[in-house]
Structures are given as structure tokens and as C-alpha cells.
Scaffold this motif. Sequence first.
Motif, PDB file in Angstrom:
ATOM      1  N   GLN A  28       0.798  -1.227   0.000  1.00 36.79           N
ATOM      2  CA  GLN A  28       0.000   0.000   0.000  1.00 36.79           C
ATOM      3  C   GLN A  28       0.831   1.277   0.000  1.00 36.79           C
ATOM      4  O   GLN A  28       0.425   2.299   0.555  1.00 36.79           O
ATOM      5  CB  GLN A  28      -0.970   0.008   1.198  1.00 36.79           C
ATOM      6  N   GLN A  31      -1.160   3.905  -1.759  1.00 33.90           N
ATOM      7  CA  GLN A  31      -2.260   4.380  -0.925  1.00 33.90           C
ATOM      8  C   GLN A  31      -1.747   5.314   0.166  1.00 33.90           C
ATOM      9  O   GLN A  31      -2.365   6.352   0.440  1.00 33.90           O
ATOM     10  CB  GLN A  31      -2.994   3.201  -0.300  1.00 33.90           C
ATOM     11  N   SER A  34      -0.947   8.591  -1.378  1.00 32.83           N
ATOM     12  CA  SER A  34      -2.184   9.255  -1.786  1.00 32.83           C
ATOM     13  C   SER A  34      -2.912   9.868  -0.597  1.00 32.83           C
ATOM     14  O   SER A  34      -3.340  11.025  -0.632  1.00 32.83           O
ATOM     15  CB  SER A  34      -3.089   8.254  -2.503  1.00 32.83           C
ATOM     16  N   GLU A  63      -5.552   2.448  -6.591  1.00 37.83           N
ATOM     17  CA  GLU A  63      -5.293   3.759  -5.973  1.00 37.83           C
ATOM     18  C   GLU A  63      -5.141   4.892  -6.974  1.00 37.83           C
ATOM     19  O   GLU A  63      -5.375   6.059  -6.626  1.00 37.83           O
ATOM     20  CB  GLU A  63      -4.037   3.682  -5.110  1.00 37.83           C
ATOM     21  N   ARG A  66      -8.006   7.530  -7.265  1.00 36.44           N
ATOM     22  CA  ARG A  66      -8.113   8.368  -6.057  1.00 36.44           C
ATOM     23  C   ARG A  66      -6.951   9.351  -5.977  1.00 36.44           C
ATOM     24  O   ARG A  66      -7.128  10.508  -5.599  1.00 36.44           O
ATOM     25  CB  ARG A  66      -8.153   7.493  -4.803  1.00 36.44           C
TER      26      ARG A  66
END
Length: 206
Positions: A28, A31, A34, A63, A66
Motif C-alpha cells: 500500500q 495508498q 495518496s 489507488e 483516487r
Amino acid sequence: MTAWYRNVDWSDAIAADFERRLARSRHQKAQNLSIQGSHLIARHPAIAHRLLARAVAMEDAHETPRACAGLALASLALGDVDGALTAYETALEWQMRNRGTVAVHPADYAFLIGLFERSDRLAAALPIIDTLPDEAMFGPDAQVLCAKALVGAMAGRTDHARGYAEQALPLMEDMPDVAALGISTGTLRARLETLAGASRPGHRRG
């Protein structure tokens, strides 16, 4: 305690701690970049932009849309309308290729084109406003109606723009804050009022 990737302030020490933890993170990473970038848009847009651009560059299927949505807002905070539109375009392309995550609604993109009167992207905005339903699941959507009015006006569709401006005006209280987009709600309302008051055959404006 705030998660290490949700800081709302930034300093050399916070940045060093973030990068150290990010390097140790096995999953991640996109993520984490982000989320952290999105939390910094309001106070540190330039740093947010760099973090979100790194997240987009990782091309994570889940991701990327987003991160692009955040990158668009960071770009707008920096006054970069072209960068914001490009970020939205990237997000929409990813969403088409990778069904599932929906971070950007086509209306967001069309609204921005109409808001900043970007005639260079009118051809992309017209199919969007023509296919968007006038009402969402919970009733009329102020942003969709504004997008239809603003883009319609750019295309010279006077009656179309007037009708949607008239529908949008009573819903302005439900509009998201557009200050981050570089325009005041009052200015947007004034534009809609101008469109709604466009003269009809046999109609005199008082």
C-alpha cells in the motif's frame, strides 16, 4: 494518535519520518502516498502535489484514480487548471480500464471545463453532459446541473443553458465549496443568473 500517513502539517522532521516508514512499508505504498498527499492539500499544496504525483506514477490499479482526484485538487490549489484537467482525464481513463474504484465522476471533469470555460476541451465535455442524467438517486445534483448549464453555454446552446441554470440556482446551497477551484460561490451564482436570464423570444428582462 494520528496515523503516520495522515499528517495535516509538514516539516523536515515529519517528512523524514514519513519517508522512513514508507520505505519500510511492504504494501500500500501508493495508498499511503495518496492519503498523506490528500491531507496536505489545504495547507501545503505543493508538497501534496509531489506526494500525489508519486502515487500516480506507481500505477496502482486501485489507488491511481483516487490519487488523480487528489492531484487535481492540489493542482487547482496551485492555480494549475491544465494540470487538474489532465489529472481528471487520467482518472477517468483508469476507471474505464479498471472497473471497480470510482474516485472521479465525469460531472467533476465537465464542471471544471465549464467553470473555467476551457473551449479546448469542449468536445470532451459535450458527450458527458449529454449522457449525464438530470437527477441522481437522491434527486437533482447541483454540480451536474451547473456543468450542463456552463458547458451548454460554451457550445452556444442558449435554451439548454438557461433551463439548467434555472434548475441549478435553487440548489446552490448544496454545491460543494468551489473556493478551492479558484472561484467564489457568488461568482458562480452570478454566472448562472446571467444564463438563466438569457432573453427568450418575446421576453423582456426587467
